[in-house]
Design a protein around this motif. Structure first.
Motif, PDB file in Angstrom:
ATOM      1  N   UNK A 405      66.169  70.200  21.236  1.00 41.71           N
ATOM      2  CA  UNK A 405      66.169  71.506  20.573  1.00 41.71           C
ATOM      3  C   UNK A 405      67.211  71.564  19.459  1.00 41.71           C
ATOM      4  N   UNK A 406      68.356  70.899  19.666  1.00 37.65           N
ATOM      5  CA  UNK A 406      69.405  70.903  18.639  1.00 37.65           C
ATOM      6  C   UNK A 406      68.940  70.248  17.352  1.00 37.65           C
ATOM      7  N   UNK A 407      68.015  69.304  17.456  1.00 37.74           N
ATOM      8  CA  UNK A 407      67.476  68.622  16.277  1.00 37.74           C
ATOM      9  C   UNK A 407      66.130  69.202  15.844  1.00 37.74           C
ATOM     10  N   UNK A 408      65.891  70.452  16.246  1.00 36.33           N
ATOM     11  CA  UNK A 408      64.684  71.199  15.858  1.00 36.33           C
ATOM     12  C   UNK A 408      63.408  70.511  16.332  1.00 36.33           C
ATOM     13  N   UNK A 409      63.510  69.864  17.476  1.00 41.98           N
ATOM     14  CA  UNK A 409      62.333  69.253  18.069  1.00 41.98           C
ATOM     15  C   UNK A 409      61.849  70.068  19.257  1.00 41.98           C
ATOM     16  N   UNK A 410      60.807  69.582  19.912  1.00 45.80           N
ATOM     17  CA  UNK A 410      60.253  70.243  21.091  1.00 45.80           C
ATOM     18  C   UNK A 410      59.902  69.188  22.133  1.00 45.80           C
ATOM     19  N   UNK A 411      59.930  69.594  23.402  1.00 47.45           N
ATOM     20  CA  UNK A 411      59.583  68.698  24.494  1.00 47.45           C
ATOM     21  C   UNK A 411      58.734  69.444  25.505  1.00 47.45           C
ATOM     22  N   UNK A 412      57.766  68.750  26.050  1.00 51.69           N
ATOM     23  CA  UNK A 412      56.912  69.335  27.080  1.00 51.69           C
ATOM     24  C   UNK A 412      56.401  68.214  27.969  1.00 51.69           C
ATOM     25  N   UNK A 413      55.756  68.553  29.048  1.00 53.87           N
ATOM     26  CA  UNK A 413      55.249  67.544  29.971  1.00 53.87           C
ATOM     27  C   UNK A 413      53.973  68.038  30.619  1.00 53.87           C
ATOM     28  N   UNK A 414      53.206  67.093  31.118  1.00 54.64           N
ATOM     29  CA  UNK A 414      52.037  67.372  31.953  1.00 54.64           C
ATOM     30  C   UNK A 414      52.049  66.376  33.090  1.00 54.64           C
ATOM     31  N   UNK A 415      51.640  66.831  34.261  1.00 55.40           N
ATOM     32  CA  UNK A 415      51.735  65.955  35.427  1.00 55.40           C
ATOM     33  C   UNK A 415      50.612  66.218  36.407  1.00 55.40           C
ATOM     34  N   UNK A 416      50.160  65.148  37.031  1.00 54.94           N
ATOM     35  CA  UNK A 416      49.202  65.232  38.136  1.00 54.94           C
ATOM     36  C   UNK A 416      49.886  64.647  39.364  1.00 54.94           C
TER      37      UNK A 416
END
Length: 434
Positions: A405-416
């Motif tokens: 977030x500090x570098x103006x990015x985004x993170x997400x995940x998906x899991x089964x």
């Protein structure tokens, strides 16, 4: 390029899309029935009236098939087979409509394009081109068979061979085939863009929620970490001085070593807590992402705990750069790969992909074949101090989230659960120009 998303999300989306297509098909059949009823003659003895009667039959067939598709859809099994089946049958139905409404002179040729468009919505580029090919073959054969008098369309039209020549027939077929494939290409591209845009929007929404949630405690946690760190430093120094003065042996020395070790561990936790609040960007530089990933992979492959049972596969687009502190980037990559490896029991695989389909954003995905994340734990994995590991601090993913977030990015995940997890990171491309 397709991102390595898990199938469950795609299946859920496909289910919803097929439901609307089935509904739209039933509505079309009803419209076709009522419009045919409005424009047809009441006396069904003429040849032209036979075409209207055929349209009634086709409409009834469409309604019947819609019921079959709906029953199939309710079972929620083999949805891709359902999508291909109904689309290919729809091309045959469109061919039948074109036949009973005049073949070469039919005004319903455009229906092929509609089928191609919704095929792209359901099956993306490959599906749209497959339907374009099927439509082109059927239409070409239909017109050629009419020209050769092998089939005679139901409406009373002049002999096609007497009205137009072979070159005109070929021209019509080429134009129609070109329109089919052009529609397939354009709708396929739009479908891919829509899919990517939806995914980006979903990631942005989830990321924003987590940022707002974490922002409320950042300052408090940072202050507490600062206050804890000073007494810990004094405690550690005092213990070291006591060891030097007393020269303890046996049990006393063992206890002091434990105190020092745990003190250092607490100091590291305090440092990590402050990093969650203020990652800092003072040492940011332009980094070659593919090279950084290769370096971390080499380090991982030479770690005895992992190399014997974990196979890392990379698919990296080259010449992609990001402005980031090299230490922060290595921390992100190492922690995500380490978490992926720890989730795998026995032998398994980690797939790392790096790509930039639109060049404005860079996508980094890390996918594993591990145990996955339980649904009840999924909303909390980025929360500070939340962990399912016996010896974990619950700060790893929180730190990664704050750095990204500090570098103006985004993170997400998906899991089964039971099958694996994929983490997706999105960064701005510093070399992209509007």
């Amino acid at each position: 390029m397709d991102s390595p998303d898990f199938l469950f999300r795609r299946i859920r989306e496909l289910y919803r899309q097929i439901k609307w297509v089935v509904l739209a098909r039933a509505v079309f059949a009803l419209i076709l029935i009522f419009s045919t009823l409005f424009f047809s003659d009441t006396d069904l003895t003429g040849q032209r009236d036979q075409s209207f009667l055929s349209l009634y039959k086709i409409s009834g067939t469409i309604l019947g098939l819609s019921l079959v598709y709906f029953a199939w859809l309710c079972k929620k099994k083999y949805l891709y087979a359902l999508a291909y089946t109904q689309i290919l049958i729809d091309t045959v139905i469109v061919t039948a409509i074109v036949f009973v409404t005049g073949c070469f002179h039919s005004i319903f040729t455009f229906l092929y394009l509609l089928v191609i468009i919704y095929a792209a919505m359901l099956l993306l580029v490959q599906g749209s081109f497959a339907v374009a090919l099927a439509s082109s073959i059927q239409y070409g054969f239909l017109i050629e068979l009419e020209y050769l008098k092998i089939i005679i369309p139901l409406p009373e039209n002049p002999d096609l061979a007497l009205v137009v020549d072979q070159h005109h027939i070929l021209y019509r077929i080429v134009i129609t085939v070109s329109a089919c494939f052009a529609t397939a290409a354009l709708s396929g591209i739009l479908s891919l863009q829509l899919k990517t845009a939806r995914k980006d929007l979903k990631i942005a929404q989830e990321h924003l929620k987590r940022v707002e949630k974490m922002a409320a405690v950042d300052e408090i946690v940072s202050g507490i970490a600062h206050e804890i760190k000073n007494p810990l430093a004094s405690l550690s120094g005092s213990i070291q001085m006591l060891r030097e003065e007393m020269a303890p042996t046996g049990e006393s020395d063992k206890l002091m070593q434990i105190i020092l070790r745990e003190t250092e561990r607490l100091k590291q936790i305090a440092t990590d807590i402050r990093l969650i609040s203020k990652p800092g960007r003072t040492n940011a530089e332009l980094i070659d992402l593919a090279k950084a990933i290769d370096d971390v992979k080499t380090l991982f492959d030479n770690t005895p705990d992992w190399y014997a049972r974990i196979n890392i596969v990379t698919r990296l687009e080259r010449d992609l750069y990001i402005n980031m502190d090299a230490v922060h980037l290595q921390q992100i990559l190492w922690n995500l790969i380490k978490n992926a490896a720890e989730s795998i029991e026995g032998k398994g695989k980690i797939k790392i992909s790096l790509y930039s389909p639109r060049h404005k954003r860079i996508y980094l995905t890390i996918q594993d074949t591990g145990l996955g994340i339980d649904k009840k734990n999924a909303p909390h994995i980025f929360d500070p101090f939340f962990t399912t590991k016996g010896d974990g601090t619950g700060l790893g993913l929180s730190i990664i989230h704050r750095i990204v977030d500090a570098y103006e990015g985004m993170i997400d995940f998906e899991s089964i659960p039971g099958k694996g997890t994929v983490f997706t990171l999105i960064f701005q491309n510093p070399n992209f120009k509007e």
